[in-house]
Design a protein around this motif. Structure first.
Motif, PDB file in Angstrom:
ATOM      1  N   LYS A  38       5.495  28.913  -4.823  1.00  0.00           N
ATOM      2  CA  LYS A  38       6.441  27.903  -4.322  1.00  0.00           C
ATOM      3  C   LYS A  38       5.862  26.496  -4.385  1.00  0.00           C
ATOM      4  N   ARG A  39       5.219  26.195  -5.523  1.00  0.00           N
ATOM      5  CA  ARG A  39       4.667  24.863  -5.767  1.00  0.00           C
ATOM      6  C   ARG A  39       5.495  24.169  -6.843  1.00  0.00           C
ATOM      7  N   PHE A  40       5.244  22.880  -7.032  1.00  0.00           N
ATOM      8  CA  PHE A  40       5.916  22.132  -8.096  1.00  0.00           C
ATOM      9  C   PHE A  40       5.144  22.311  -9.398  1.00  0.00           C
ATOM     10  N   TYR A  41       5.882  22.564 -10.487  1.00  0.00           N
ATOM     11  CA  TYR A  41       5.279  22.583 -11.819  1.00  0.00           C
ATOM     12  C   TYR A  41       6.348  22.199 -12.828  1.00  0.00           C
ATOM     13  N   PHE A  42       6.006  21.323 -13.740  1.00  0.00           N
ATOM     14  CA  PHE A  42       6.925  20.825 -14.766  1.00  0.00           C
ATOM     15  C   PHE A  42       6.447  21.337 -16.115  1.00  0.00           C
ATOM     16  N   PHE A  43       7.274  22.135 -16.788  1.00  0.00           N
ATOM     17  CA  PHE A  43       6.937  22.717 -18.089  1.00  0.00           C
ATOM     18  C   PHE A  43       7.884  22.149 -19.132  1.00  0.00           C
ATOM     19  N   ASP A  44       7.326  21.374 -20.079  1.00  0.00           N
ATOM     20  CA  ASP A  44       8.178  20.717 -21.063  1.00  0.00           C
ATOM     21  C   ASP A  44       7.401  20.467 -22.346  1.00  0.00           C
ATOM     22  N   ASP A  45       8.117  20.520 -23.435  1.00  0.00           N
ATOM     23  CA  ASP A  45       7.587  20.096 -24.724  1.00  0.00           C
ATOM     24  C   ASP A  45       8.226  18.748 -25.023  1.00  0.00           C
ATOM     25  N   GLU A  46       7.544  17.674 -24.658  1.00  0.00           N
ATOM     26  CA  GLU A  46       8.118  16.338 -24.783  1.00  0.00           C
ATOM     27  C   GLU A  46       8.367  15.941 -26.228  1.00  0.00           C
ATOM     28  N   ASN A  47       7.698  16.583 -27.179  1.00  0.00           N
ATOM     29  CA  ASN A  47       7.894  16.261 -28.589  1.00  0.00           C
ATOM     30  C   ASN A  47       9.119  16.937 -29.180  1.00  0.00           C
ATOM     31  N   ASN A  52      14.860  22.777 -23.934  1.00  0.00           N
ATOM     32  CA  ASN A  52      15.045  22.475 -22.516  1.00  0.00           C
ATOM     33  C   ASN A  52      13.720  22.557 -21.772  1.00  0.00           C
ATOM     34  N   PHE A  53      13.620  21.801 -20.675  1.00  0.00           N
ATOM     35  CA  PHE A  53      12.421  21.898 -19.849  1.00  0.00           C
ATOM     36  C   PHE A  53      12.717  22.785 -18.650  1.00  0.00           C
ATOM     37  N   PHE A  62      14.385  25.525 -11.932  1.00  0.00           N
ATOM     38  CA  PHE A  62      15.418  24.652 -12.479  1.00  0.00           C
ATOM     39  C   PHE A  62      15.233  24.548 -13.985  1.00  0.00           C
ATOM     40  N   GLU A  63      16.343  24.348 -14.678  1.00  0.00           N
ATOM     41  CA  GLU A  63      16.304  24.113 -16.114  1.00  0.00           C
ATOM     42  C   GLU A  63      16.968  22.783 -16.383  1.00  0.00           C
ATOM     43  N   GLY A  64      16.415  22.031 -17.317  1.00  0.00           N
ATOM     44  CA  GLY A  64      16.965  20.721 -17.657  1.00  0.00           C
ATOM     45  C   GLY A  64      17.210  20.607 -19.141  1.00  0.00           C
ATOM     46  N   GLU A  65      18.360  20.048 -19.466  1.00  0.00           N
ATOM     47  CA  GLU A  65      18.749  19.859 -20.863  1.00  0.00           C
ATOM     48  C   GLU A  65      18.652  18.378 -21.192  1.00  0.00           C
ATOM     49  N   LYS A  66      17.942  18.044 -22.273  1.00  0.00           N
ATOM     50  CA  LYS A  66      17.691  16.657 -22.645  1.00  0.00           C
ATOM     51  C   LYS A  66      18.612  16.251 -23.796  1.00  0.00           C
ATOM     52  N   TYR A  67      19.046  14.989 -23.748  1.00  0.00           N
ATOM     53  CA  TYR A  67      19.873  14.453 -24.823  1.00  0.00           C
ATOM     54  C   TYR A  67      19.256  13.165 -25.332  1.00  0.00           C
ATOM     55  N   LEU A  68      19.115  13.075 -26.639  1.00  0.00           N
ATOM     56  CA  LEU A  68      18.517  11.915 -27.287  1.00  0.00           C
ATOM     57  C   LEU A  68      19.564  10.838 -27.492  1.00  0.00           C
ATOM     58  N   GLY A  69      19.156   9.597 -27.328  1.00  0.00           N
ATOM     59  CA  GLY A  69      20.041   8.462 -27.554  1.00  0.00           C
ATOM     60  C   GLY A  69      19.209   7.223 -27.835  1.00  0.00           C
ATOM     61  N   THR A  70      19.877   6.097 -27.876  1.00  0.00           N
ATOM     62  CA  THR A  70      19.167   4.863 -28.178  1.00  0.00           C
ATOM     63  C   THR A  70      19.036   4.003 -26.926  1.00  0.00           C
ATOM     64  N   THR A  71      17.892   3.387 -26.821  1.00  0.00           N
ATOM     65  CA  THR A  71      17.669   2.355 -25.817  1.00  0.00           C
ATOM     66  C   THR A  71      17.535   1.034 -26.568  1.00  0.00           C
ATOM     67  N   GLU A  72      17.152  -0.009 -25.886  1.00  0.00           N
ATOM     68  CA  GLU A  72      17.028  -1.312 -26.551  1.00  0.00           C
ATOM     69  C   GLU A  72      15.963  -1.308 -27.643  1.00  0.00           C
ATOM     70  N   GLU A  76      15.160   7.519 -27.513  1.00  0.00           N
ATOM     71  CA  GLU A  76      14.514   8.205 -26.396  1.00  0.00           C
ATOM     72  C   GLU A  76      15.496   9.162 -25.752  1.00  0.00           C
ATOM     73  N   VAL A  77      14.995   9.965 -24.827  1.00  0.00           N
ATOM     74  CA  VAL A  77      15.862  10.820 -24.029  1.00  0.00           C
ATOM     75  C   VAL A  77      16.600   9.910 -23.054  1.00  0.00           C
ATOM     76  N   VAL A  78      17.939   9.897 -23.151  1.00  0.00           N
ATOM     77  CA  VAL A  78      18.727   8.985 -22.318  1.00  0.00           C
ATOM     78  C   VAL A  78      19.555   9.721 -21.271  1.00  0.00           C
ATOM     79  N   SER A  79      19.678  11.031 -21.401  1.00  0.00           N
ATOM     80  CA  SER A  79      20.485  11.785 -20.454  1.00  0.00           C
ATOM     81  C   SER A  79      19.862  13.155 -20.232  1.00  0.00           C
ATOM     82  N   ILE A  80      19.866  13.579 -18.974  1.00  0.00           N
ATOM     83  CA  ILE A  80      19.318  14.884 -18.606  1.00  0.00           C
ATOM     84  C   ILE A  80      20.274  15.558 -17.634  1.00  0.00           C
ATOM     85  N   PHE A  81      20.597  16.806 -17.918  1.00  0.00           N
ATOM     86  CA  PHE A  81      21.384  17.624 -17.000  1.00  0.00           C
ATOM     87  C   PHE A  81      20.482  18.703 -16.435  1.00  0.00           C
TER      88      PHE A  81
END
Length: 133
Positions: A38-47, A52-53, A62-72, A76-81
């Motif tokens: 019951k500790r915090f751990y973040f598992f992700d392949d940022e590349n 999903n992470f 928890f599972e998170g879905e990443k969406y790529l978009g444009t910043t200025e 980069e990843v601009v949206s996460i569900f």
């Protein structure tokens, strides 16, 4: 013949040490261990944006879905569900827990808009009418 047996024994020891090291450093195993403890751990392949992470916090996976978009400046990843794998495990979590999770995700994806899926989204909106920020 004796040299061959020694060589095979040496190779077996090297293989065992390599396998044990690989097992102990496996991030999936660390995620499972943190989930059990019951500790915090973040598992992700940022590349890999398409992958999903996973994160665990207080025994909830928890599972998170990443969406790529444009910043200025870049793509980069601009949206996460984010959603829980099991809604029944959410018992006992409070608003501050979800804000903590968001802050940890923002450490990796600072320009992303984080959206929670049901029932967490409704819980956060009910407790704070100005949510999302």
């Amino acid at each position: 013949m004796m040299w061959m047996l020694r060589f095979l024994l040496f190779a077996l020891i090297i293989f065992a040490v390599y396998s044990l090291t690989k097992y102990l450093l496996n991030p999936k195993r660390k995620l499972e261990l943190a989930h059990e403890q019951k500790r915090f751990y973040f598992f992700d392949d940022e590349n890999n944006v398409h992958k999903n992470f996973l994160l665990t916090y207080k025994g909830v996976l928890f599972e998170g879905e990443k969406y790529l978009g444009t910043t200025e400046n870049a793509f980069e990843v601009v949206s996460i569900f984010i959603w829980p794998r099991s809604v029944s495990e959410l018992k006992g979590l409070v608003k501050e827990d979800f804000l903590f999770i968001e802050s940890k995700i923002r450490e990796h994806y600072s320009s992303a808009k984080i959206d929670w899926k049901s029932p967490i989204k409704e819980f956060l909106e009910k407790n704070d009418p100005e949510y999302p920020k």
